[in-house]
Motif scaffolding. Structure first.
Motif, PDB file in Angstrom:
ATOM      1  N   PHE A  90      48.254  -1.820 -11.051  1.00 13.34           N
ATOM      2  CA  PHE A  90      47.457  -3.026 -11.296  1.00 13.34           C
ATOM      3  C   PHE A  90      45.978  -2.668 -11.498  1.00 13.34           C
ATOM      4  CE2 PHE A  90      44.974  -6.662  -9.828  1.00 13.34           C
ATOM      5  CZ  PHE A  90      45.615  -7.741 -10.430  1.00 13.34           C
ATOM      6  N   ASP A  91      45.419  -1.864 -10.583  1.00 13.14           N
ATOM      7  CA  ASP A  91      44.014  -1.477 -10.665  1.00 13.14           C
ATOM      8  C   ASP A  91      43.762  -0.502 -11.807  1.00 13.14           C
ATOM      9  OD1 ASP A  91      43.289  -3.031  -8.436  1.00 13.14           O
ATOM     10  OD2 ASP A  91      43.918  -1.452  -7.063  1.00 13.14           O
ATOM     11  N   PHE A  92      44.717   0.405 -12.035  1.00 12.39           N
ATOM     12  CA  PHE A  92      44.585   1.395 -13.106  1.00 12.39           C
ATOM     13  C   PHE A  92      44.425   0.717 -14.463  1.00 12.39           C
ATOM     14  CE2 PHE A  92      46.974   3.786 -16.402  1.00 12.39           C
ATOM     15  CZ  PHE A  92      46.107   4.869 -16.539  1.00 12.39           C
ATOM     16  N   VAL A  93      45.266  -0.264 -14.745  1.00 11.05           N
ATOM     17  CA  VAL A  93      45.203  -0.967 -16.026  1.00 11.05           C
ATOM     18  C   VAL A  93      43.950  -1.836 -16.109  1.00 11.05           C
ATOM     19  CG1 VAL A  93      46.348  -2.688 -17.491  1.00 11.05           C
ATOM     20  CG2 VAL A  93      47.700  -0.924 -16.354  1.00 11.05           C
ATOM     21  N   ASN A  94      43.641  -2.541 -15.048  1.00 10.54           N
ATOM     22  CA  ASN A  94      42.472  -3.416 -15.063  1.00 10.54           C
ATOM     23  C   ASN A  94      41.166  -2.639 -15.215  1.00 10.54           C
ATOM     24  OD1 ASN A  94      43.874  -5.794 -14.952  1.00 10.54           O
ATOM     25  ND2 ASN A  94      43.644  -6.091 -12.755  1.00 10.54           N
ATOM     26  N   GLU A  95      41.142  -1.416 -14.721  1.00  7.76           N
ATOM     27  CA  GLU A  95      39.944  -0.589 -14.882  1.00  7.76           C
ATOM     28  C   GLU A  95      39.662  -0.328 -16.361  1.00  7.76           C
ATOM     29  OE1 GLU A  95      38.115   3.750 -13.473  1.00  7.76           O
ATOM     30  OE2 GLU A  95      40.109   3.107 -12.809  1.00  7.76           O
ATOM     31  N   HIS A  96      40.710  -0.056 -17.135  1.00  4.36           N
ATOM     32  CA  HIS A  96      40.535   0.164 -18.570  1.00  4.36           C
ATOM     33  C   HIS A  96      40.132  -1.133 -19.279  1.00  4.36           C
ATOM     34  CE1 HIS A  96      42.682   3.913 -17.672  1.00  4.36           C
ATOM     35  NE2 HIS A  96      42.174   4.359 -18.799  1.00  4.36           N
ATOM     36  N   ARG A  97      40.664  -2.239 -18.815  1.00  5.74           N
ATOM     37  CA  ARG A  97      40.280  -3.523 -19.399  1.00  5.74           C
ATOM     38  C   ARG A  97      38.797  -3.800 -19.148  1.00  5.74           C
ATOM     39  NH1 ARG A  97      45.602  -6.826 -17.144  1.00  5.74           N
ATOM     40  NH2 ARG A  97      47.007  -6.277 -18.869  1.00  5.74           N
ATOM     41  N   ILE A  98      38.335  -3.505 -17.939  1.00  5.59           N
ATOM     42  CA  ILE A  98      36.931  -3.741 -17.603  1.00  5.59           C
ATOM     43  C   ILE A  98      36.022  -2.821 -18.412  1.00  5.59           C
ATOM     44  CG2 ILE A  98      35.209  -3.596 -15.763  1.00  5.59           C
ATOM     45  CD1 ILE A  98      37.102  -6.025 -15.600  1.00  5.59           C
ATOM     46  N   GLN A  99      36.443  -1.565 -18.588  1.00  6.39           N
ATOM     47  CA  GLN A  99      35.631  -0.626 -19.376  1.00  6.39           C
ATOM     48  C   GLN A  99      35.467  -1.113 -20.811  1.00  6.39           C
ATOM     49  OE1 GLN A  99      37.637   3.124 -18.864  1.00  6.39           O
ATOM     50  NE2 GLN A  99      36.764   3.480 -16.827  1.00  6.39           N
ATOM     51  N   LYS A 100      36.541  -1.650 -21.385  1.00  2.94           N
ATOM     52  CA  LYS A 100      36.441  -2.177 -22.744  1.00  2.94           C
ATOM     53  C   LYS A 100      35.560  -3.427 -22.772  1.00  2.94           C
ATOM     54  CE  LYS A 100      39.095  -3.508 -26.830  1.00  2.94           C
ATOM     55  NZ  LYS A 100      38.410  -2.503 -27.686  1.00  2.94           N
ATOM     56  N   ALA A 101      35.692  -4.272 -21.737  1.00  5.27           N
ATOM     57  CA  ALA A 101      34.860  -5.474 -21.658  1.00  5.27           C
ATOM     58  C   ALA A 101      33.391  -5.100 -21.537  1.00  5.27           C
ATOM     59  CB  ALA A 101      35.296  -6.328 -20.470  1.00  5.27           C
ATOM     60  N   MET A 102      33.087  -4.041 -20.793  1.00  9.84           N
ATOM     61  CA  MET A 102      31.710  -3.585 -20.639  1.00  9.84           C
ATOM     62  C   MET A 102      31.127  -3.135 -21.983  1.00  9.84           C
ATOM     63  SD  MET A 102      32.256  -1.499 -17.050  1.00  9.84           S
ATOM     64  CE  MET A 102      30.680  -0.634 -17.106  1.00  9.84           C
ATOM     65  N   LYS A 103      31.936  -2.455 -22.800  1.00  9.08           N
ATOM     66  CA  LYS A 103      31.477  -2.020 -24.118  1.00  9.08           C
ATOM     67  C   LYS A 103      31.168  -3.217 -25.013  1.00  9.08           C
ATOM     68  CE  LYS A 103      34.030   2.364 -24.119  1.00  9.08           C
ATOM     69  NZ  LYS A 103      35.129   3.129 -24.764  1.00  9.08           N
ATOM     70  N   ILE A 104      32.033  -4.228 -24.939  1.00  9.73           N
ATOM     71  CA  ILE A 104      31.816  -5.423 -25.763  1.00  9.73           C
ATOM     72  C   ILE A 104      30.569  -6.163 -25.319  1.00  9.73           C
ATOM     73  CG2 ILE A 104      32.782  -7.668 -26.424  1.00  9.73           C
ATOM     74  CD1 ILE A 104      35.570  -6.435 -26.140  1.00  9.73           C
ATOM     75  N   LEU A 105      30.375  -6.275 -24.001  1.00  8.71           N
ATOM     76  CA  LEU A 105      29.207  -6.979 -23.476  1.00  8.71           C
ATOM     77  C   LEU A 105      27.901  -6.263 -23.821  1.00  8.71           C
ATOM     78  CD1 LEU A 105      30.646  -7.968 -19.975  1.00  8.71           C
ATOM     79  CD2 LEU A 105      29.982  -9.559 -21.780  1.00  8.71           C
ATOM     80  N   LYS A 106      27.961  -4.927 -23.958  1.00  9.74           N
ATOM     81  CA  LYS A 106      26.777  -4.152 -24.326  1.00  9.74           C
ATOM     82  C   LYS A 106      26.473  -4.234 -25.821  1.00  9.74           C
ATOM     83  CE  LYS A 106      26.754  -0.517 -20.784  1.00  9.74           C
ATOM     84  NZ  LYS A 106      26.927   0.945 -20.558  1.00  9.74           N
ATOM     85  N   ASP A 107      27.521  -4.516 -26.611  1.00  9.69           N
ATOM     86  CA  ASP A 107      27.384  -4.528 -28.069  1.00  9.69           C
ATOM     87  C   ASP A 107      26.598  -5.764 -28.526  1.00  9.69           C
ATOM     88  OD1 ASP A 107      27.644  -4.394 -30.805  1.00  9.69           O
ATOM     89  OD2 ASP A 107      29.786  -3.926 -30.781  1.00  9.69           O
ATOM     90  N   LYS A 108      25.387  -5.549 -29.023  1.00 14.87           N
ATOM     91  CA  LYS A 108      24.528  -6.657 -29.448  1.00 14.87           C
ATOM     92  C   LYS A 108      25.117  -7.424 -30.615  1.00 14.87           C
ATOM     93  CE  LYS A 108      21.372  -5.555 -26.442  1.00 14.87           C
ATOM     94  NZ  LYS A 108      21.145  -6.400 -25.240  1.00 14.87           N
ATOM     95  N   SER A 109      25.947  -6.753 -31.422  1.00 10.46           N
ATOM     96  CA  SER A 109      26.550  -7.427 -32.575  1.00 10.46           C
ATOM     97  C   SER A 109      27.629  -8.422 -32.169  1.00 10.46           C
ATOM     98  CB  SER A 109      27.142  -6.389 -33.540  1.00 10.46           C
ATOM     99  OG  SER A 109      28.226  -5.704 -32.920  1.00 10.46           O
ATOM    100  N   LYS A 110      28.028  -8.374 -30.878  1.00 10.42           N
ATOM    101  CA  LYS A 110      29.079  -9.276 -30.408  1.00 10.42           C
ATOM    102  C   LYS A 110      28.533 -10.287 -29.383  1.00 10.42           C
ATOM    103  CE  LYS A 110      32.943  -6.165 -31.317  1.00 10.42           C
ATOM    104  NZ  LYS A 110      34.174  -5.531 -30.795  1.00 10.42           N
ATOM    105  N   ASN A 111      27.248 -10.555 -29.488  1.00 14.71           N
ATOM    106  CA  ASN A 111      26.634 -11.516 -28.568  1.00 14.71           C
ATOM    107  C   ASN A 111      27.186 -12.922 -28.723  1.00 14.71           C
ATOM    108  OD1 ASN A 111      25.036  -9.733 -27.208  1.00 14.71           O
ATOM    109  ND2 ASN A 111      23.208 -10.084 -28.459  1.00 14.71           N
ATOM    110  N   GLN A 112      27.783 -13.194 -29.899  1.00 17.63           N
ATOM    111  CA  GLN A 112      28.304 -14.535 -30.141  1.00 17.63           C
ATOM    112  C   GLN A 112      29.605 -14.785 -29.375  1.00 17.63           C
ATOM    113  OE1 GLN A 112      28.480 -12.042 -32.207  1.00 17.63           O
ATOM    114  NE2 GLN A 112      30.530 -11.943 -33.100  1.00 17.63           N
ATOM    115  N   LEU A 113      30.236 -13.720 -28.898  1.00 17.82           N
ATOM    116  CA  LEU A 113      31.484 -13.874 -28.139  1.00 17.82           C
ATOM    117  C   LEU A 113      31.180 -14.387 -26.732  1.00 17.82           C
ATOM    118  CD1 LEU A 113      33.498 -10.633 -29.059  1.00 17.82           C
ATOM    119  CD2 LEU A 113      33.870 -12.953 -29.920  1.00 17.82           C
TER     120      LEU A 113
END
Length: 373
Positions: A314-337
């Motif tokens: 459960f934690d192993f998979v969610n960790e990868h999900r959070i890492q991807k979410a962190m990349k999206i949140l950092k991406d200025k081109s995706k601020n509209q999301l």
């Protein structure tokens, strides 16, 4: 209040017995629990004249109490584990009910009407009622322990094999069990007041307990109707990692040195696969599905993640999900999301579970993380 509780309980029981569902056994056991509860609770408003004309029926109604907790225990089993089936061994749960009725048969059922009347008028001081209260008290202790042991096993198996928060019923059943057993332990205290010769305290304890019963019954019904997806189970045959290891540890010392390189390679391959193929984007990913995708047997994959990587699946998979979410949140081109759109994009399907997991790994909420980036 007792009449409303009984009415609501029977109404939900009828609904559960007639509704079309794949969870027929769980619904039937829950309906039985509600029916037994309604029969027990009906004693508060049964007319004395009816009781005096049907003493044996009233005595039998008292013994129904011994079936309430067994029905709830079996219901918890059936909801937690999708492969649960009633078997002959479950008849052991009827033993307190059978013994109580056997005692009542010789002590009460066969008495003449005069003796029954005398007993009924002085029932609080009778050894038969003391025996019944003792049985119910022991049941409360044993079944409360049993239910929470089942929930502990369910939570561990779930964390090691599943990732979808919406399929987890642990929180739901844990809340139900806590509330139910608090009421039962309060009921034990109420019955002790019965022998204290404090009529005022007895009346108020009955009233307060009945109000709590009504509140819990209504809450239970609303919760069940509003969240039908909670009634899903997991395979009880799935082994915990510690159980798998205990079966394979005989030659572990001899093989350990040779296995270290293979384990390291498997971990690297697994991490690379998670990064490149992103299987975690599937919100209902299970360890069985991941096992088939990377061609590692489920047992080996479970040990690899839960033991060698020291993480629950459960934690192993969610960790990868959070890492991807962190990349999206950092991406200025995706601020509209929006945060809601992002959590769905990375494989979550619950805002509360996403926020909880995100804060666990970053100590920040998603919004605060985005603003700080």
């Amino acid at each position: 209040m007792a009449k409303i509780s009984v009415f609501v309980s029977l109404l939900l029981a009828i609904f559960l017995l007639t509704v079309k569902t794949k969870n027929k056994l769980a619904n039937s056991l829950f309906a039985l629990y509600l029916i037994f509860f309604a029969i027990d609770n009906s004693g508060i408003f049964i007319d004395d004249n009816f009781i005096k004309n049907h003493f044996n029926l009233e005595f039998f109604r008292w013994t129904i109490c011994a079936l309430i907790l067994p029905a709830f225990y079996l219901y918890v089993l059936s909801v937690c584990f999708a492969d649960f089936r009633l078997k002959a061994k479950h008849l052991w749960h009827l033993i307190p009910f059978i013994i109580t009725n056997a005692v009542f048969l010789f002590r009460l059922y066969l008495l003449n009407d005069g003796a029954k009347m005398l007993f009924y008028n002085h029932r609080d001081q009778s050894p038969e009622m003391s025996f019944l209260f003792l049985v119910l008290g022991l049941q409360t202790i044993l079944y409360s322990i049993g239910v929470f042991l089942i929930l502990k096993k369910y939570r561990t198996i779930y964390q090691e094999n599943y990732t979808n928060p919406r399929t987890s019923i642990f929180k739901w059943l844990f809340q139900i069990a806590i509330v139910l057993f608090v009421l039962y332990y309060l009921s034990i205290l109420k019955n002790l007041v019965r022998y204290a010769n404090l009529d005022f305290l007895w009346i108020w304890s009955n009233t307060i307990l009945q109000f709590l019963v009504l509140t819990v019954t209504c809450w239970f019904v609303l919760k069940a109707l509003n969240y039908p997806e909670l009634f899903r189970g997991i395979d009880s045959k799935l082994l915990l990692t510690k159980d798998i290891l205990s079966k394979e540890n005989e030659n572990l010392a001899e093989k350990k040195e040779n296995q270290n390189d293979a384990i390291t390679n498997q971990i690297l391959m697994l991490k690379q696969y998670m990064i490149e193929k992103e299987p975690f984007l599937d919100p209902s990913l299970t360890i069985q599905q991941l096992s088939s995708q990377i061609d590692i047997p489920v047992r080996e994959l479970s040990i690899l993640i839960n033991h060698h990587m020291n993480q629950h699946f459960f934690d192993f998979v969610n960790e990868h999900r959070i890492q991807k979410a962190m990349k999206i949140l950092k991406d200025k081109s995706k601020n509209q999301l929006t945060v809601l759109e992002i959590l769905y994009e990375v494989g979550f399907n619950s805002k509360s579970s996403f926020n909880t997991s995100f804060k666990k790994y970053t100590n920040l909420t998603p919004t605060a993380y985005r603003n700080a980036s």
